[in-house]
Motif scaffolding. Structure first.
Motif, PDB file in Angstrom:
ATOM      1  N   TYR A   1      10.269   4.479   3.805  1.00  0.00           N
ATOM      2  CA  TYR A   1       8.884   4.200   4.172  1.00  0.00           C
ATOM      3  C   TYR A   1       8.150   3.532   3.009  1.00  0.00           C
ATOM      4  O   TYR A   1       8.390   3.867   1.846  1.00  0.00           O
ATOM      5  CB  TYR A   1       8.142   5.496   4.519  1.00  0.00           C
ATOM      6  N   LEU A   2       7.250   2.627   3.352  1.00  0.00           N
ATOM      7  CA  LEU A   2       6.310   2.074   2.390  1.00  0.00           C
ATOM      8  C   LEU A   2       4.915   2.508   2.808  1.00  0.00           C
ATOM      9  O   LEU A   2       4.528   2.389   3.974  1.00  0.00           O
ATOM     10  CB  LEU A   2       6.398   0.540   2.356  1.00  0.00           C
ATOM     11  N   ASP A   3       4.165   3.024   1.850  1.00  0.00           N
ATOM     12  CA  ASP A   3       2.823   3.563   2.076  1.00  0.00           C
ATOM     13  C   ASP A   3       1.813   2.613   1.435  1.00  0.00           C
ATOM     14  O   ASP A   3       1.859   2.357   0.232  1.00  0.00           O
ATOM     15  CB  ASP A   3       2.747   4.955   1.438  1.00  0.00           C
ATOM     16  N   TYR A   4       0.880   2.096   2.257  1.00  0.00           N
ATOM     17  CA  TYR A   4      -0.108   1.129   1.783  1.00  0.00           C
ATOM     18  C   TYR A   4      -1.462   1.795   1.534  1.00  0.00           C
ATOM     19  O   TYR A   4      -2.516   1.299   1.943  1.00  0.00           O
ATOM     20  CB  TYR A   4      -0.243  -0.011   2.803  1.00  0.00           C
ATOM     21  N   HIS A   5      -1.426   2.920   0.842  1.00  0.00           N
ATOM     22  CA  HIS A   5      -2.613   3.746   0.638  1.00  0.00           C
ATOM     23  C   HIS A   5      -3.748   2.980  -0.038  1.00  0.00           C
ATOM     24  O   HIS A   5      -4.906   3.055   0.391  1.00  0.00           O
ATOM     25  CB  HIS A   5      -2.246   4.974  -0.193  1.00  0.00           C
ATOM     26  N   GLU A   6      -3.455   2.268  -1.113  1.00  0.00           N
ATOM     27  CA  GLU A   6      -4.506   1.561  -1.846  1.00  0.00           C
ATOM     28  C   GLU A   6      -5.140   0.480  -0.979  1.00  0.00           C
ATOM     29  O   GLU A   6      -6.373   0.281  -1.010  1.00  0.00           O
ATOM     30  CB  GLU A   6      -3.928   0.962  -3.121  1.00  0.00           C
TER      31      GLU A   6
ATOM     32  N   SER B   1      -8.160   0.026  13.450  1.00  0.00           N
ATOM     33  CA  SER B   1      -6.805   0.454  13.092  1.00  0.00           C
ATOM     34  C   SER B   1      -6.334  -0.349  11.890  1.00  0.00           C
ATOM     35  O   SER B   1      -6.473  -1.578  11.876  1.00  0.00           O
ATOM     36  CB  SER B   1      -5.847   0.237  14.268  1.00  0.00           C
ATOM     37  N   LEU B   2      -5.779   0.339  10.883  1.00  0.00           N
ATOM     38  CA  LEU B   2      -5.256  -0.318   9.692  1.00  0.00           C
ATOM     39  C   LEU B   2      -3.795   0.064   9.504  1.00  0.00           C
ATOM     40  O   LEU B   2      -3.420   1.230   9.684  1.00  0.00           O
ATOM     41  CB  LEU B   2      -6.052   0.104   8.452  1.00  0.00           C
ATOM     42  N   LEU B   3      -2.974  -0.918   9.144  1.00  0.00           N
ATOM     43  CA  LEU B   3      -1.559  -0.649   8.905  1.00  0.00           C
ATOM     44  C   LEU B   3      -1.422   0.185   7.640  1.00  0.00           C
ATOM     45  O   LEU B   3      -1.666  -0.300   6.538  1.00  0.00           O
ATOM     46  CB  LEU B   3      -0.787  -1.959   8.779  1.00  0.00           C
ATOM     47  N   ALA B   4      -1.031   1.454   7.800  1.00  0.00           N
ATOM     48  CA  ALA B   4      -0.988   2.391   6.674  1.00  0.00           C
ATOM     49  C   ALA B   4       0.424   2.628   6.147  1.00  0.00           C
ATOM     50  O   ALA B   4       0.602   2.892   4.952  1.00  0.00           O
ATOM     51  CB  ALA B   4      -1.594   3.732   7.089  1.00  0.00           C
ATOM     52  N   PHE B   5       1.420   2.564   7.018  1.00  0.00           N
ATOM     53  CA  PHE B   5       2.810   2.780   6.642  1.00  0.00           C
ATOM     54  C   PHE B   5       3.699   1.835   7.438  1.00  0.00           C
ATOM     55  O   PHE B   5       3.336   1.394   8.536  1.00  0.00           O
ATOM     56  CB  PHE B   5       3.280   4.209   6.977  1.00  0.00           C
ATOM     57  N   GLN B   6       4.861   1.578   6.890  1.00  0.00           N
ATOM     58  CA  GLN B   6       5.943   0.992   7.662  1.00  0.00           C
ATOM     59  C   GLN B   6       7.198   1.783   7.332  1.00  0.00           C
ATOM     60  O   GLN B   6       7.425   2.158   6.171  1.00  0.00           O
ATOM     61  CB  GLN B   6       6.136  -0.488   7.338  1.00  0.00           C
ATOM     62  N   GLY B   7       8.002   2.063   8.344  1.00  0.00           N
ATOM     63  CA  GLY B   7       9.205   2.858   8.143  1.00  0.00           C
ATOM     64  C   GLY B   7      10.415   2.195   8.767  1.00  0.00           C
ATOM     65  O   GLY B   7      10.356   1.718   9.901  1.00  0.00           O
ATOM     66  N   TRP B   8      11.503   2.154   8.018  1.00  0.00           N
ATOM     67  CA  TRP B   8      12.759   1.579   8.502  1.00  0.00           C
ATOM     68  C   TRP B   8      13.788   2.686   8.653  1.00  0.00           C
ATOM     69  O   TRP B   8      13.937   3.545   7.779  1.00  0.00           O
ATOM     70  CB  TRP B   8      13.272   0.530   7.529  1.00  0.00           C
ATOM     71  N   LYS B   9      14.526   2.665   9.748  1.00  0.00           N
ATOM     72  CA  LYS B   9      15.516   3.705  10.045  1.00  0.00           C
ATOM     73  C   LYS B   9      16.851   3.028  10.306  1.00  0.00           C
ATOM     74  O   LYS B   9      16.921   2.001  10.981  1.00  0.00           O
ATOM     75  CB  LYS B   9      15.066   4.485  11.286  1.00  0.00           C
TER      76      LYS B   9
END
Length: 248
Positions: free
Chosen positions: A79-84, A100-108
């Motif tokens: 996961y990448l977290d775009y907190h800032e 709505s804001l893109l906050a995370f992306q997760g790859w499985k």
């Protein structure tokens, strides 16, 4: 690699059973540095997926490595977290505007690296309790037995307060999988405090009572973090409970 990490565990409940062989390691992006590709390669991440992750890596504040097992099938997640980014964008959004804001992306991907896909996690900004109740119904549908029970739980948690959990809406980019995630860490409640709710969910999935009893013996005193519910890529309902295994 001597990288400091936060540690989170979870268990997933669906019609197949209760799966608790799941963990996540959360890393500050600045500590991970250029080692991202090394980590992904060692975890068998497909080359095409690694390239996609690297393309988004620089704007991430944090990263997370996850591992999940169900019925003997093992999958890794990154996961990448775009907190800032989200924090900065929130300053520019009026309090009466829902966004709505893109906050995370997760790859499985599977253990052998033959299959991978991405999910995008959108943080719902300025959502009201009524909006949240509606979001739960939209995600799960009116026919799901989970809908009313999750809505009731949220109503109880938010009663007589202005508090609402941080809400994420997850969408899979390559399947019909969708879910929502509610961050309940601020409540400082233990997993055992949700035993009644979890019992109802377990009974709804027609699971043996012994499964939940054993689980509560192990996790009951841990700090509950997130509740997530939705439909898998196989269109099966699920509920996932995340908790802090270092707290008791």
């Amino acid at each position: 690699m001597q990288i400091p990490a936060a540690y989170e565990r979870s268990f997933k409940i669906d019609r197949r059973g209760i799966f608790a062989n799941r963990y996540m390691l959360v890393l500050q992006r600045r500590f991970l540095g250029v080692a991202v590709d090394t980590v992904l390669e060692q975890l068998g991440c497909p080359e095409e997926t690694r390239a996609e992750i690297q393309g988004s890596n620089e704007k991430a504040s944090m990263a997370a490595i996850g591992c999940e097992e169900a019925n003997g099938n093992l999958t890794y997640r990154f996961y990448l977290d775009y907190h800032e980014y989200v924090t900065e964008q929130r300053k520019r959004i009026s309090k009466d505007v829902r966004k709505s804001l893109l906050a995370f992306q997760g790859w499985k991907w599977t253990l052998d690296g033959t299959h991978s896909h991405r999910s995008d996690y959108w943080q719902e900004i300025n959502i009201s309790q009524i909006d949240l109740i509606q979001l739960i119904e939209t995600t799960l549908g009116t026919s799901s037995f989970l809908t009313a029970h999750v809505q009731e739980l949220i109503s109880d948690l938010c009663a007589d307060t202005h508090w609402l959990p941080t809400v994420l809406l997850a969408k899979d980019t390559q399947s019909t999988r969708s879910s929502f995630d509610l961050n309940l860490y601020e409540q400082r409640k233990k997993v055992v405090d949700f035993h009644g709710f979890l019992q109802v969910v377990s009974d709804g999935f027609q699971l043996p009572t012994e499964l939940l009893r054993q689980l509560m013996e192990i996790t009951g005193n841990q700090l509950l973090g997130h509740l997530s519910a939705g439909f898998s890529s196989h269109k099966s309902e699920f509920l996932t409970v995340y908790f802090d295994p270092t707290s008791s």
